[in-house]
Design a protein around this motif. Structure first.
Motif, PDB file in Angstrom:
ATOM      1  N   SER A 152      92.681  37.439  86.990  1.00  6.86           N
ATOM      2  CA  SER A 152      91.914  38.497  86.328  1.00  6.86           C
ATOM      3  C   SER A 152      90.694  37.971  85.585  1.00  6.86           C
ATOM      4  N   GLN A 181     101.052  48.930  78.740  1.00  8.83           N
ATOM      5  CA  GLN A 181     100.560  49.968  79.650  1.00  8.83           C
ATOM      6  C   GLN A 181     101.716  50.621  80.400  1.00  8.83           C
ATOM      7  N   GLU A 208      95.649  44.525  88.643  1.00 11.05           N
ATOM      8  CA  GLU A 208      94.693  45.615  88.456  1.00 11.05           C
ATOM      9  C   GLU A 208      94.635  46.049  86.989  1.00 11.05           C
ATOM     10  N   THR A 211      92.881  43.253  84.928  1.00  8.14           N
ATOM     11  CA  THR A 211      91.466  43.175  85.296  1.00  8.14           C
ATOM     12  C   THR A 211      90.676  44.275  84.596  1.00  8.14           C
ATOM     13  N   GLN A 212      91.237  45.476  84.529  1.00 10.39           N
ATOM     14  CA  GLN A 212      90.590  46.561  83.788  1.00 10.39           C
ATOM     15  C   GLN A 212      90.483  46.196  82.308  1.00 10.39           C
ATOM     16  N   GLY A 216      86.756  45.854  80.660  1.00  9.87           N
ATOM     17  CA  GLY A 216      86.349  46.751  79.587  1.00  9.87           C
ATOM     18  C   GLY A 216      85.427  46.062  78.594  1.00  9.87           C
ATOM     19  N   SER A 223      78.057  47.395  84.767  1.00  5.95           N
ATOM     20  CA  SER A 223      78.626  48.743  84.655  1.00  5.95           C
ATOM     21  C   SER A 223      77.708  49.796  85.275  1.00  5.95           C
TER      22      SER A 223
END
Length: 303
Positions: A152, A181, A208, A211-212, A216, A223
């Motif tokens: 990540s 999460q 995933e 990585t988010q 962020g 972006s």
């Protein structure tokens, strides 16, 4: 098994069948158990592998395992045997959610895929927290905290900040961040099931999700389309963003807003810096953040 009649907290009345092991899944269910959920922890005859990690006062009772499995009930089932599988399904029939953190293929081999569990409890939330998304290129690959930190980008962030070699955060960052999460997603899915009467399978992939978590902060100019610059949040990557060395030890200091900086300049006898092009505003400091941290480090070393 009888119900947890003495359970208190906002999640009292929520029952979770916990088929997880090591850190990520147990941390998710520990968090929910602390909030009052009735968590039934299922372990194989040999126990959760983390039980063997010391320090410990008694065999199989390692410190981390105790932390991660507090506020849970415990049962041993050999899920590879028909009797163990049948007992697991009986437990699932009375639960709001089932959570596991092995690969989905392993659950299917045990005869405990979503379709098997939903057949005995259509309202159940069936949540899998594992390495990689089932629709991604790494589907089915095994994963551990260190590997996900590397994949990540967490390990490379240390290298970017220090100019040295990549390294892992000295905490189980991926397991715990993704575990939280998973806990949030489980609660959302249970709320949906109670509103609609329909359960569902939920996937929380470590890669995933983390990585988010990283992007962020660090996606930055990428972006936008077209990009407005490169990736990376300069403040977090500044070399001197760390506890400052002083004349008699290290000190954690964060000088952040305009009020903080004005007070700092007064304290060090440099009030004229309040209006400097590099330090005079939040925007200016953000554009010269590495120099700001380096300046503070230089001052701190003399005090």
């Amino acid at each position: 098994m009888s119900g947890a009649a003495t359970a208190t907290g906002p999640l009292a009345g929520l029952r979770i069948l916990d088929l997880t092991a090591v850190v990520m899944g147990p941390y998710a269910t520990q968090t929910l158990g602390d909030l009052g959920a009735d968590v039934i922890k299922v372990e194989p005859p040999g126990g959760d592998n983390l039980r063997a990690v010391g320090p410990m006062r008694h065999p199989g009772m390692g410190a981390m395992a105790l932390h991660l499995n507090r506020n849970k009930r415990s049962i041993v089932l050999d899920l590879k045997q028909p009797e163990g599988r049948a007992a697991c399904l009986r437990l699932a029939a009375g639960c709001d959610a089932l959570i596991y953190n092995t690969r989905p293929q392993a659950m299917a081999r045990l005869g405990l895929a979503y379709e098997d569990v939903a057949a005995v409890n259509p309202r159940i939330v069936y949540l899998g927290a594992f390495g990689y998304g089932e629709e991604g290129p790494y589907a089915g690959q095994p994963a551990y905290d260190d590997l996900i930190q590397g994949a990540s980008g967490v390990a490379s962030l240390f290298a970017q900040q220090s100019g040295g070699a990549p390294r892992y955060a000295p905490v189980t960052l991926a397991d715990r961040a993704v575990g939280l999460q998973a806990a949030i997603a489980l609660l959302a899915a249970v709320l949906h099931a109670r509103q609609t009467g329909q359960g569902q399978a939920v996937e929380i992939p470590m890669f995933e999700a983390l990585t988010q978590f990283v992007m962020g902060d660090h996606l930055g100019g990428a972006s936008f389309d077209p990009p407005l610059g490169g990736t990376g949040y300069a403040r977090l990557l500044a070399e001197h963003r760390r506890p400052y060395a002083t004349a008699d030890g290290h000190l954690s200091v964060l000088i952040y807003n305009d009020k903080h900086w004005r007070a700092f300049f007064e304290l060090i006898g440099r009030p004229e810096l309040r209006d400097s092009p590099k330090f005079g505003s939040h925007t200016a400091r953000a554009a010269h953040i590495a120099e700001c941290y380096a300046f503070v480090a230089e001052v701190m070393a003399t005090r």
